[in-house]
Design a protein around this motif. Structure first.
Motif, PDB file in Angstrom:
ATOM      1  N   ASN A 135      18.001 -34.165 -39.444  1.00 51.71           N
ATOM      2  CA  ASN A 135      19.267 -34.809 -39.795  1.00 51.71           C
ATOM      3  C   ASN A 135      19.658 -35.849 -38.755  1.00 51.71           C
ATOM      4  OD1 ASN A 135      19.519 -32.950 -41.953  1.00 51.71           O
ATOM      5  ND2 ASN A 135      20.366 -31.425 -40.526  1.00 51.71           N
ATOM      6  N   PRO A 136      20.347 -36.912 -39.167  1.00 53.50           N
ATOM      7  CA  PRO A 136      20.843 -37.896 -38.192  1.00 53.50           C
ATOM      8  C   PRO A 136      21.668 -37.194 -37.109  1.00 53.50           C
ATOM      9  CG  PRO A 136      21.167 -38.702 -40.433  1.00 53.50           C
ATOM     10  CD  PRO A 136      20.702 -37.281 -40.556  1.00 53.50           C
ATOM     11  N   GLY A 137      21.430 -37.592 -35.873  1.00 56.21           N
ATOM     12  CA  GLY A 137      22.146 -36.964 -34.761  1.00 56.21           C
ATOM     13  C   GLY A 137      21.403 -35.807 -34.121  1.00 56.21           C
ATOM     14  N   GLY A 148      17.846 -41.884 -37.628  1.00 55.06           N
ATOM     15  CA  GLY A 148      18.979 -41.583 -36.753  1.00 55.06           C
ATOM     16  C   GLY A 148      18.785 -40.331 -35.926  1.00 55.06           C
ATOM     17  N   VAL A 149      17.547 -39.826 -35.905  1.00 55.96           N
ATOM     18  CA  VAL A 149      17.224 -38.647 -35.087  1.00 55.96           C
ATOM     19  C   VAL A 149      16.861 -39.124 -33.683  1.00 55.96           C
ATOM     20  CG1 VAL A 149      15.670 -36.665 -34.832  1.00 55.96           C
ATOM     21  CG2 VAL A 149      16.414 -37.408 -37.114  1.00 55.96           C
ATOM     22  N   LYS A 150      17.392 -38.457 -32.678  1.00 50.64           N
ATOM     23  CA  LYS A 150      17.138 -38.856 -31.292  1.00 50.64           C
ATOM     24  C   LYS A 150      15.839 -38.209 -30.786  1.00 50.64           C
ATOM     25  CE  LYS A 150      22.104 -39.141 -30.495  1.00 50.64           C
ATOM     26  NZ  LYS A 150      23.277 -38.526 -29.863  1.00 50.64           N
ATOM     27  N   VAL A 209      24.505 -34.175 -27.954  1.00 51.15           N
ATOM     28  CA  VAL A 209      24.136 -33.531 -29.218  1.00 51.15           C
ATOM     29  C   VAL A 209      24.925 -32.240 -29.414  1.00 51.15           C
ATOM     30  CG1 VAL A 209      22.242 -32.324 -30.392  1.00 51.15           C
ATOM     31  CG2 VAL A 209      21.864 -34.593 -29.426  1.00 51.15           C
ATOM     32  N   LYS A 210      25.065 -31.481 -28.344  1.00 50.33           N
ATOM     33  CA  LYS A 210      25.799 -30.217 -28.432  1.00 50.33           C
ATOM     34  C   LYS A 210      27.287 -30.462 -28.719  1.00 50.33           C
ATOM     35  CE  LYS A 210      22.642 -27.060 -27.890  1.00 50.33           C
ATOM     36  NZ  LYS A 210      22.374 -26.101 -28.984  1.00 50.33           N
ATOM     37  N   LYS A 211      27.846 -31.503 -28.123  1.00 49.04           N
ATOM     38  CA  LYS A 211      29.260 -31.840 -28.365  1.00 49.04           C
ATOM     39  C   LYS A 211      29.494 -32.213 -29.823  1.00 49.04           C
ATOM     40  CE  LYS A 211      30.642 -33.404 -23.762  1.00 49.04           C
ATOM     41  NZ  LYS A 211      30.842 -34.606 -22.900  1.00 49.04           N
ATOM     42  N   GLU A 212      28.490 -32.855 -30.415  1.00 48.42           N
ATOM     43  CA  GLU A 212      28.614 -33.305 -31.803  1.00 48.42           C
ATOM     44  C   GLU A 212      28.195 -32.222 -32.811  1.00 48.42           C
ATOM     45  OE1 GLU A 212      26.145 -36.754 -31.741  1.00 48.42           O
ATOM     46  OE2 GLU A 212      27.521 -37.890 -30.453  1.00 48.42           O
ATOM     47  N   ASN A 213      27.889 -31.030 -32.299  1.00 49.33           N
ATOM     48  CA  ASN A 213      27.451 -29.917 -33.149  1.00 49.33           C
ATOM     49  C   ASN A 213      26.195 -30.243 -33.960  1.00 49.33           C
ATOM     50  OD1 ASN A 213      29.350 -27.918 -32.418  1.00 49.33           O
ATOM     51  ND2 ASN A 213      30.895 -28.948 -33.675  1.00 49.33           N
ATOM     52  N   LYS A 214      25.326 -31.039 -33.367  1.00 53.90           N
ATOM     53  CA  LYS A 214      24.021 -31.322 -33.970  1.00 53.90           C
ATOM     54  C   LYS A 214      22.982 -30.405 -33.329  1.00 53.90           C
ATOM     55  CE  LYS A 214      25.624 -34.731 -36.479  1.00 53.90           C
ATOM     56  NZ  LYS A 214      25.710 -34.653 -37.950  1.00 53.90           N
ATOM     57  N   ARG A 215      21.735 -30.510 -33.788  1.00 55.65           N
ATOM     58  CA  ARG A 215      20.710 -29.561 -33.342  1.00 55.65           C
ATOM     59  C   ARG A 215      19.807 -30.127 -32.242  1.00 55.65           C
ATOM     60  NH1 ARG A 215      17.482 -28.093 -38.639  1.00 55.65           N
ATOM     61  NH2 ARG A 215      17.457 -30.371 -38.688  1.00 55.65           N
ATOM     62  N   VAL A 216      19.443 -29.253 -31.319  1.00 56.40           N
ATOM     63  CA  VAL A 216      18.360 -29.544 -30.374  1.00 56.40           C
ATOM     64  C   VAL A 216      17.114 -28.846 -30.915  1.00 56.40           C
ATOM     65  CG1 VAL A 216      17.466 -29.235 -28.028  1.00 56.40           C
ATOM     66  CG2 VAL A 216      19.894 -29.766 -28.384  1.00 56.40           C
ATOM     67  N   ILE A 217      16.107 -29.636 -31.237  1.00 59.60           N
ATOM     68  CA  ILE A 217      14.874 -29.119 -31.826  1.00 59.60           C
ATOM     69  C   ILE A 217      13.769 -29.218 -30.788  1.00 59.60           C
ATOM     70  CG2 ILE A 217      13.184 -29.415 -33.692  1.00 59.60           C
ATOM     71  CD1 ILE A 217      15.506 -30.872 -35.245  1.00 59.60           C
ATOM     72  N   ALA A 218      13.190 -28.097 -30.432  1.00 58.65           N
ATOM     73  CA  ALA A 218      12.109 -28.078 -29.441  1.00 58.65           C
ATOM     74  C   ALA A 218      10.780 -28.301 -30.128  1.00 58.65           C
ATOM     75  CB  ALA A 218      12.092 -26.740 -28.705  1.00 58.65           C
ATOM     76  N   CYS A 219      10.003 -29.256 -29.623  1.00 58.49           N
ATOM     77  CA  CYS A 219       8.623 -29.393 -30.080  1.00 58.49           C
ATOM     78  C   CYS A 219       7.755 -28.600 -29.108  1.00 58.49           C
ATOM     79  CB  CYS A 219       8.194 -30.856 -30.113  1.00 58.49           C
ATOM     80  SG  CYS A 219       6.487 -31.034 -30.694  1.00 58.49           S
ATOM     81  N   GLY A 220       7.537 -27.342 -29.454  1.00 58.46           N
ATOM     82  CA  GLY A 220       6.651 -26.499 -28.658  1.00 58.46           C
ATOM     83  C   GLY A 220       7.374 -25.483 -27.791  1.00 58.46           C
ATOM     84  N   ILE A 256      20.216 -23.121 -25.896  1.00 57.71           N
ATOM     85  CA  ILE A 256      20.038 -24.560 -26.137  1.00 57.71           C
ATOM     86  C   ILE A 256      19.354 -24.823 -27.469  1.00 57.71           C
ATOM     87  CG2 ILE A 256      18.788 -26.635 -25.379  1.00 57.71           C
ATOM     88  CD1 ILE A 256      20.935 -26.275 -23.494  1.00 57.71           C
ATOM     89  N   ILE A 257      18.270 -24.129 -27.731  1.00 64.45           N
ATOM     90  CA  ILE A 257      17.381 -24.467 -28.844  1.00 64.45           C
ATOM     91  C   ILE A 257      17.952 -23.988 -30.179  1.00 64.45           C
ATOM     92  CG2 ILE A 257      15.034 -24.247 -29.762  1.00 64.45           C
ATOM     93  CD1 ILE A 257      15.314 -25.773 -27.066  1.00 64.45           C
ATOM     94  N   ASP A 258      17.960 -24.903 -31.172  1.00 64.26           N
ATOM     95  CA  ASP A 258      18.466 -24.592 -32.512  1.00 64.26           C
ATOM     96  C   ASP A 258      17.368 -24.531 -33.569  1.00 64.26           C
ATOM     97  OD1 ASP A 258      21.355 -24.702 -31.790  1.00 64.26           O
ATOM     98  OD2 ASP A 258      20.855 -26.792 -31.351  1.00 64.26           O
ATOM     99  N   ALA A 259      16.240 -25.182 -33.305  1.00 63.90           N
ATOM    100  CA  ALA A 259      15.096 -25.164 -34.227  1.00 63.90           C
ATOM    101  C   ALA A 259      13.832 -25.381 -33.398  1.00 63.90           C
ATOM    102  CB  ALA A 259      15.228 -26.233 -35.303  1.00 63.90           C
ATOM    103  N   LEU A 260      12.704 -24.949 -33.951  1.00 63.51           N
ATOM    104  CA  LEU A 260      11.459 -24.959 -33.174  1.00 63.51           C
ATOM    105  C   LEU A 260      10.280 -25.403 -34.029  1.00 63.51           C
ATOM    106  CD1 LEU A 260       9.680 -24.164 -30.693  1.00 63.51           C
ATOM    107  CD2 LEU A 260       9.740 -21.802 -31.547  1.00 63.51           C
TER     108      LEU A 260
END
Length: 337
Positions: free
Chosen positions: A51-53, A192-194, A238-249, A285-289
């Motif tokens: 998702n964007p953000g 729009g993904v960082k 990202v956390k302030k905007e309630n968006k996700r931090v996605i870890a690659c690995g 921190i991590i919301d998706a993996l």
């Protein structure tokens, strides 16, 4: 908890022996933790779940040619696997045959000499390059340290690197990153993904098997990592905007969650971690993996089970086996949302 609780049977033919002919075209199993459902996709379609953000964090470590072969004083073959640089021309390493690699032993590679200086726990040696720099020997004689389950001799060095590998130091690849191409990254940014990067030099902590019956008794090997000020700011935004931090690995997970466990926040700098993540664990921190399919009874599998749910992950693995997904370093991928 007992380590045997995290065992499963994998047919040998599902262990990928080479990368896919084209990056980004592996299969992707999307695991939804809330719905407890699975979806099959091609990896490039991962963009549908971003998702964007959102922020995806990658590990930009670069694998060095860490495996060295030489001659022992008795004329027989010896092998050193570099693990972690601890000083000028000085490394922690594993060696074979271990019984012959006593303190004071000198391994010769042509006219270059490597001395065993100290013996530590768990078979680790302190080694020193005597009459040259470590870089010179690694570049000239080093071999890419492929995992033992990859038997294909045709694997090229570039196959065992991510496209964003930049900072030398790893002795194993952050394999979840293998699936990404420059084209896919551009599409992700356009949505729009960082994108963010950290560096964790994958080493023995990533691949050493658990040998203790009780999981809690396993000791992780320290691995070095670096977090930039830029990444810290990105995560905070990202956390302030309630968006996700996605870890690659899993290495990204360990670096970020190590910071939270140790400091309660992210602090830029260079650190080392021996964090062992297993169920139950509170992720901060991590919301998706994004991750590959891991070896039975491995620290990586335990981390994934901690992030999702052991029963759900084992159902997902069984689903993947039945549908002939490929496993391990060059295998297919999983997105856990």
């Amino acid at each position: 908890m007992k380590i045997n609780e995290f065992d499963y049977y994998l047919p040998k033919e599902l262990i990928a022996q080479e990368p896919p002919k084209k990056r980004g075209y592996s299969r992707l199993l999307v695991v939804d933790r809330k719905k407890k459902t699975f979806e099959e996709k091609i990896f490039n379609e991962i963009i549908e779940y971003l998702n964007p953000g959102d922020l995806i964090v990658f590990n930009n470590t670069k694998v060095i040619k860490a495996r060295l072969y030489g001659k022992l004083p008795n004329g027989k073959k010896g092998e050193i696997l570099l693990l972690r640089k601890i000083g000028e021309n000085t490394w922690e390493a594993l060696s074979r045959p271990a019984k012959k690699m006593k303190v004071g032993t000198v391994l010769k590679i042509d006219n270059y000499e490597i001395k065993i200086c100290e013996r530590k726990k768990e078979g680790i040696r302190i080694i020193q390059f005597l009459n040259s720099t470590d870089k010179e020997v690694i570049e000239k004689y080093g071999n890419i340290p492929l995992p033992p389950y990859i038997k294909n001799p045709e694997i090229k060095e570039a196959d065992y690197q991510t496209i964003f590998a930049a900072k030398e130091g790893a002795v194993a690849a952050p394999t979840a990153g293998f699936h990404f191409t420059s084209e896919l990254l551009e599409k992700i940014k356009a949505k729009g993904v960082k994108i963010g990067f950290l560096t964790l030099h994958c080493s023995l902590g990533t691949f050493r098997p658990i040998k203790t019956e009780n999981i809690e008794e396993h000791q992780m090997y320290y691995e070095d990592y670096e977090i930039s000020e830029e990444l810290v700011k990105s995560v905070e935004e990202v956390k302030k905007e309630n968006k996700r931090v996605i870890a690659c690995g899993t290495t990204v997970v360990r670096a970020l969650e190590s910071q939270m466990k140790e400091f309660g926040k992210l602090i830029p700098g260079y650190y080392s971690t021996n964090l062992f993540i297993y169920p139950p664990f509170k992720f901060q921190i991590i919301d998706a993996l994004i991750t590959n399919f891991h070896l039975p009874k491995s620290t990586l599998l335990l981390l994934v089970c901690a992030f999702a749910d052991k029963e759900l992950i084992f159902r997902a693995y069984q689903y993947a086996i039945e549908r002939k997904f490929y496993f391990y370093s060059f295998g297919d991928a999983m997105l856990i949302i």
